[in-house]
Design a protein around this motif. Structure first.
Motif, PDB file in Angstrom:
ATOM      1  N   SER A   1      38.972  20.260 -20.036  1.00  0.00           N
ATOM      2  CA  SER A   1      38.822  18.541 -20.281  1.00  0.00           C
ATOM      3  C   SER A   1      39.465  17.619 -19.292  1.00  0.00           C
ATOM      4  O   SER A   1      40.864  18.101 -18.865  1.00  0.00           O
ATOM      5  N   ARG A   2      39.271  16.603 -19.287  1.00  0.00           N
ATOM      6  CA  ARG A   2      40.087  15.307 -18.358  1.00  0.00           C
ATOM      7  C   ARG A   2      41.353  15.200 -18.962  1.00  0.00           C
ATOM      8  O   ARG A   2      42.655  15.046 -18.276  1.00  0.00           O
ATOM      9  N   ARG A   3      41.694  15.306 -20.400  1.00  0.00           N
ATOM     10  CA  ARG A   3      43.015  14.830 -20.992  1.00  0.00           C
ATOM     11  C   ARG A   3      43.810  15.871 -20.573  1.00  0.00           C
ATOM     12  O   ARG A   3      45.115  15.921 -20.169  1.00  0.00           O
TER      13      ARG A   3
ATOM     14  N   TYR B   1      34.130  14.585 -13.744  1.00  0.00           N
ATOM     15  CA  TYR B   1      34.994  13.538 -13.578  1.00  0.00           C
ATOM     16  C   TYR B   1      35.503  13.608 -12.352  1.00  0.00           C
ATOM     17  O   TYR B   1      35.631  14.806 -11.588  1.00  0.00           O
ATOM     18  N   LEU B   2      36.092  12.695 -12.061  1.00  0.00           N
ATOM     19  CA  LEU B   2      36.857  12.464 -10.765  1.00  0.00           C
ATOM     20  C   LEU B   2      38.171  11.871 -10.790  1.00  0.00           C
ATOM     21  O   LEU B   2      38.311  10.892 -11.379  1.00  0.00           O
ATOM     22  N   ILE B   3      39.311  12.797 -10.636  1.00  0.00           N
ATOM     23  CA  ILE B   3      40.538  12.381 -10.861  1.00  0.00           C
ATOM     24  C   ILE B   3      41.153  12.194  -9.604  1.00  0.00           C
ATOM     25  O   ILE B   3      41.158  12.915  -8.694  1.00  0.00           O
ATOM     26  N   VAL B   4      41.892  10.718  -9.566  1.00  0.00           N
ATOM     27  CA  VAL B   4      42.622  10.612  -8.016  1.00  0.00           C
ATOM     28  C   VAL B   4      44.075  10.576  -8.546  1.00  0.00           C
ATOM     29  O   VAL B   4      44.523   9.879  -9.522  1.00  0.00           O
ATOM     30  N   ALA B   5      44.882  11.384  -7.946  1.00  0.00           N
ATOM     31  CA  ALA B   5      46.521  11.530  -8.203  1.00  0.00           C
ATOM     32  C   ALA B   5      47.089  11.420  -7.020  1.00  0.00           C
ATOM     33  O   ALA B   5      46.690  12.219  -5.933  1.00  0.00           O
ATOM     34  N   SER B   6      48.452  11.208  -7.079  1.00  0.00           N
ATOM     35  CA  SER B   6      49.332  11.210  -5.823  1.00  0.00           C
ATOM     36  C   SER B   6      50.626  11.618  -6.333  1.00  0.00           C
ATOM     37  O   SER B   6      51.124  11.535  -7.276  1.00  0.00           O
ATOM     38  N   LYS B   7      50.948  12.675  -5.221  1.00  0.00           N
ATOM     39  CA  LYS B   7      52.278  13.437  -5.463  1.00  0.00           C
ATOM     40  C   LYS B   7      53.640  12.450  -5.434  1.00  0.00           C
ATOM     41  O   LYS B   7      53.857  12.194  -4.492  1.00  0.00           O
ATOM     42  N   GLN B   8      54.280  12.522  -6.506  1.00  0.00           N
ATOM     43  CA  GLN B   8      55.573  11.508  -6.600  1.00  0.00           C
ATOM     44  C   GLN B   8      56.713  12.278  -6.102  1.00  0.00           C
ATOM     45  O   GLN B   8      57.661  11.747  -6.085  1.00  0.00           O
ATOM     46  N   ARG B   9      56.761  13.617  -6.332  1.00  0.00           N
ATOM     47  CA  ARG B   9      57.869  14.655  -6.003  1.00  0.00           C
ATOM     48  C   ARG B   9      58.410  14.475  -4.731  1.00  0.00           C
ATOM     49  O   ARG B   9      57.611  14.496  -3.701  1.00  0.00           O
ATOM     50  N   MET B  10      59.523  13.826  -4.486  1.00  0.00           N
ATOM     51  CA  MET B  10      60.270  14.052  -2.900  1.00  0.00           C
ATOM     52  C   MET B  10      61.125  15.009  -2.680  1.00  0.00           C
ATOM     53  O   MET B  10      61.458  15.554  -3.582  1.00  0.00           O
ATOM     54  N   PRO B  11      61.175  15.400  -1.263  1.00  0.00           N
ATOM     55  CA  PRO B  11      61.848  16.515  -0.945  1.00  0.00           C
ATOM     56  C   PRO B  11      63.269  16.243  -0.999  1.00  0.00           C
ATOM     57  O   PRO B  11      63.701  15.092  -1.028  1.00  0.00           O
ATOM     58  N   VAL B  12      64.124  17.223  -1.520  1.00  0.00           N
ATOM     59  CA  VAL B  12      65.490  17.328  -1.936  1.00  0.00           C
ATOM     60  C   VAL B  12      66.267  17.075  -0.464  1.00  0.00           C
ATOM     61  O   VAL B  12      66.220  18.177   0.204  1.00  0.00           O
TER      62      VAL B  12
END
Length: 277
Positions: free
Chosen positions: A164-166, A218-229
């Motif tokens: 499921s999308r959720r 469904y098409l989900i578009v997401a961006s990776k927010q985690r930055m390198p430490v």
């Protein structure tokens, strides 16, 4: 009952699954689904920039990156095919460096893997911070999802997991992704009738305008927010230079090294001594 349902949902080995899924994707119904997915993907993939883009799919014979402006496109195959000559790799153990890919497309890869969490973590690992993750998956809340439940013998593609999308967006948030967009497509019934498939474009036009969430995919578009430490060196306080001495007091007293004060003789005694000499 649970064992029977598990047997019906058995996913074939990737080497055996790839030709079966390729054959179905080239069927009239599969071709209509691919055209609807490309129509939903086109405005998103045309704005993807970078140097490297990766497509993870259980059907390596279908390319979804033709309209992508990225110069280097990568698509692995589960086994060597001398006709296509695609590189061979496991989607859950990619031979790519960490934070090395600008964008990743999961084309029904999560639907046909026994360990969706592992595949999603591997895609997250190779995606660079700020990169975009595009996911195309079968929608269980659709006529296609109901058809998969009603079929007694679940052949490809009806043996897909239909996540499921959720549920999938919850996984992405746990992996520090920001979900930018969710859209649906594939509103044609899951029937291979030629007259029904000829109206697929009309179905897509009207139901997409209504924002219907019951499409086949469904098409989900997401961006990776985690930055390198990046390790930060501690800021040590500056040490003051040691004092070389203290000025003499106006009374003429001199301080010893241990902090005692030695009194000086009176000035009149000094004058008497000078006179006697």
């Amino acid at each position: 009952m649970v064992k029977l349902l598990a047997r019906r949902r058995t996913i074939p080995d990737p080497v055996a699954l790839a030709p079966m899924l390729d054959d179905w994707m080239h069927s009239p119904l599969g071709n209509a689904l691919i055209e609807a997915e490309k129509a939903q993907l086109a405005p998103v993939i045309s704005r993807v920039f970078g140097y490297h883009m990766l497509q993870l799919s259980c059907s390596p014979g279908i390319s979804m990156l033709d309209e992508c402006p990225v110069g280097h496109k990568i698509c692995f195959a589960p086994a060597w095919d001398p006709q296509r000559q695609a590189p061979v790799a496991d989607n859950e153990a990619l031979p790519l460096g960490t934070d090395s890919i600008d964008a990743v497309l999961l084309h029904h890869a999560l639907d046909f893997t026994p360990d969706s969490h592992r595949l999603l973590r591997e895609a997250t690992r190779v995606l660079m911070p700020g990169g975009r993750l595009l996911i195309l998956g079968f929608n269980p809340v659709s006529l296609w999802g109901i058809s998969g439940l009603m079929r007694w013998h679940r052949q490809t593609p009806w043996n897909a997991r239909f996540i499921s999308r959720r549920r999938l967006t919850d996984w992405l948030r746990l992996l520090d992704f920001h979900v930018e967009k969710v859209s649906y497509g594939g509103f044609m019934p899951p029937l291979g009738h030629p007259r029904m498939l000829s109206q697929a474009a009309r179905f897509e036009h009207w139901f997409d305008r209504l924002g219907n969430p019951t499409g086949a995919f469904y098409l989900i578009v997401a961006s990776k927010q985690r930055m390198p430490v990046t390790p930060v060196a501690p800021r040590w306080p500056k040490l003051r230079a040691p004092a070389l001495g203290a000025p003499l007091a106006e009374t003429g007293r001199v301080a010893s090294g241990r902090g005692t004060v030695i009194p000086m003789p009176p000035r009149k005694n000094l004058r008497q001594d000078d006179a006697g000499n």
